[in-house]
Scaffold this motif. Structure first.
Motif, PDB file in Angstrom:
ATOM      1  N   SER A  37       0.834  -1.196   0.000  1.00  0.00           N
ATOM      2  CA  SER A  37       0.000   0.000   0.000  1.00  0.00           C
ATOM      3  C   SER A  37       0.872   1.251   0.000  1.00  0.00           C
ATOM      4  O   SER A  37       2.089   1.180   0.189  1.00  0.00           O
ATOM      5  N   GLU A  39       0.910   4.634   2.118  1.00  0.00           N
ATOM      6  CA  GLU A  39       0.318   5.174   3.343  1.00  0.00           C
ATOM      7  C   GLU A  39       0.655   6.652   3.522  1.00  0.00           C
ATOM      8  O   GLU A  39       1.804   7.063   3.333  1.00  0.00           O
ATOM      9  N   ASP A  43      -0.408  10.421   8.961  1.00  0.00           N
ATOM     10  CA  ASP A  43      -1.227   9.576   9.834  1.00  0.00           C
ATOM     11  C   ASP A  43      -0.365   8.800  10.827  1.00  0.00           C
ATOM     12  O   ASP A  43      -0.881   8.256  11.804  1.00  0.00           O
ATOM     13  N   TYR A  44       0.930   8.722  10.576  1.00  0.00           N
ATOM     14  CA  TYR A  44       1.835   7.913  11.394  1.00  0.00           C
ATOM     15  C   TYR A  44       2.901   8.735  12.112  1.00  0.00           C
ATOM     16  O   TYR A  44       3.524   8.242  13.050  1.00  0.00           O
ATOM     17  N   MET A  58       3.785  10.100   1.089  1.00  0.00           N
ATOM     18  CA  MET A  58       3.361   8.727   1.336  1.00  0.00           C
ATOM     19  C   MET A  58       4.564   7.788   1.298  1.00  0.00           C
ATOM     20  O   MET A  58       5.448   7.941   0.447  1.00  0.00           O
ATOM     21  N   THR A  60       5.649   3.726   0.865  1.00  0.00           N
ATOM     22  CA  THR A  60       5.075   2.578   0.173  1.00  0.00           C
ATOM     23  C   THR A  60       5.547   1.278   0.812  1.00  0.00           C
ATOM     24  O   THR A  60       6.657   1.197   1.338  1.00  0.00           O
ATOM     25  N   THR A  61       4.702   0.263   0.751  1.00  0.00           N
ATOM     26  CA  THR A  61       5.008  -1.004   1.410  1.00  0.00           C
ATOM     27  C   THR A  61       4.887  -2.170   0.429  1.00  0.00           C
ATOM     28  O   THR A  61       4.266  -2.066  -0.630  1.00  0.00           O
ATOM     29  N   THR A 229       4.004   3.439  14.288  1.00  0.00           N
ATOM     30  CA  THR A 229       4.291   2.446  13.243  1.00  0.00           C
ATOM     31  C   THR A 229       4.619   1.084  13.857  1.00  0.00           C
ATOM     32  O   THR A 229       5.475   0.365  13.350  1.00  0.00           O
ATOM     33  N   GLU A 288      -2.867   4.315  -5.466  1.00  0.00           N
ATOM     34  CA  GLU A 288      -3.316   5.335  -4.508  1.00  0.00           C
ATOM     35  C   GLU A 288      -3.328   6.733  -5.120  1.00  0.00           C
ATOM     36  O   GLU A 288      -3.563   7.720  -4.425  1.00  0.00           O
TER      37      GLU A 288
END
Length: 339
Positions: A37, A39, A43-44, A58, A60-61, A229, A288
């Protein structure tokens, strides 16, 4: 006869159902990875009294896990799914749990280097603090087995605070086989003491307790940075963490209202390093809606992550702008030119 045949048929179906269920839990000697995803980092990550942005950075994972029969077969036919042998991902002695612990520790280190780079660039002070040592692996048949485990923090040895990894290594090396040491250990917010009898280890021929370790570090920074995280591992978000933290520290919004994804490790001197699965991360970022993607350039190497990212973006017909970066400053310079 019909009744016996129905009973026999019912047993066969039960056996088949049990085999199907068991196959889902049986682990093959492989790992399977797939696009993860993208992210939103805000948010983190939160800088105390930090500035907001109109756009988004963002990270990425990649989804990575032990293969079962079904995930293995699917990876054989699905786009951007990869199969790895165990020894390509972790050592033979490393357990799945220890592999997960190592990934989480690498995430911690990426956050530390991200803070150091962002704060230095923004003109703020950040200091490293050593919190003892962190255990990554416990060898089988060693003094540590059964007493210590991966994820433990050793805070003291024989009542002495561990100021560095080297202090711990030197202290243990100065002992003899059969000597006992007491270690103060922190495990899941619980502190305990363990007594271990040192021995000469077969693998190294040195006196020890049989653990692989790294220095456990944290950063003291003002304003404070908080991360959320706990379940995400690996070092590849270092560059993007640095950009998000820097953006929150400064008055200027470097996102320019755009969705900006990317990947790459980052060292304390700001160098961006390659990572695994960048093609899968391009897929995740595109899904995304990312408009820009920072990729490790590896000083222009022909097989660099940047080149792989370019090819993947073309293959999936993505409109993302792929930007090569060798350093944290390269990324900042590109964002300044956007404005």
């Amino acid at each position: 006869m019909n009744k016996k045949r129905r009973l026999f048929s019912g047993k066969i179906w039960i056996i088949l159902l049990a085999m199907i269920v068991l196959a889902a839990f049986y682990k093959l000697p492989y790992y399977v990875s797939a696009p993860g995803s993208a992210e939103v980092i805000s948010d983190y990550v939160e800088v105390e009294d930090g500035n907001n942005s109109d756009g988004e950075f963002m990270f990425t994972t990649v989804r990575m896990g032990r293969a079962n029969i079904y995930s293995y077969l699917w990876a054989k036919v699905a786009d951007y799914h990869k199969i790895y042998r165990l020894n390509e991902v972790r050592s033979e002695e490393e357990t799945d749990e220890e592999y997960a612990v190592r990934q989480l520790k690498m995430m911690d280190e990426s956050q530390i280097t991200a803070i150091l780079n962002a704060y230095k660039k923004a003109g703020y002070e950040a200091k490293i603090r050593t919190n003892g040592i962190y255990i990554l692996h416990v060898g089988k048949g060693t003094p540590a087995e059964g007493s210590l485990k991966a994820g433990d923090r050793i805070l003291e040895i024989d009542g002495k605070t561990i100021a560095s990894q080297q202090f711990f290594v030197d202290y243990v090396s100065g002992k003899e086989a059969g000597d006992e040491v007491k270690v103060k250990v922190e495990r899941e917010d619980e502190t305990m003491e363990k007594t271990l009898t040192l021995e000469r280890l077969k693998e190294t021929g040195k006196i020890g307790m049989g653990i692989s370790l790294v220095e456990d570090r944290s950063v003291e920074a003002d304003p404070e940075v908080k991360f959320n995280t706990e379940t995400i591992g690996g070092p590849s978000a270092g560059l993007m963490f640095s950009l998000e933290i820097y953006n929150q520290l400064t008055d200027e919004d470097y996102t320019d209202g755009k969705k900006i994804a990317g990947t790459g490790t980052i060292s304390e001197d700001g160098k961006v390093g390659p990572i695994g699965g960048i093609d899968q991360k391009i897929v995740a970022a595109d899904e995304e809606g990312a408009e820009i993607f920072f990729a490790p350039n590896e000083e222009g190497a022909e097989d660099s992550d940047y080149q792989t990212a370019l090819k993947t973006a073309k293959d999936i017909d993505s409109d993302m702008v792929i930007v090569p970066v060798d350093t944290f400053d390269d990324a900042i310079t590109y964002l300044e030119q956007l404005k």
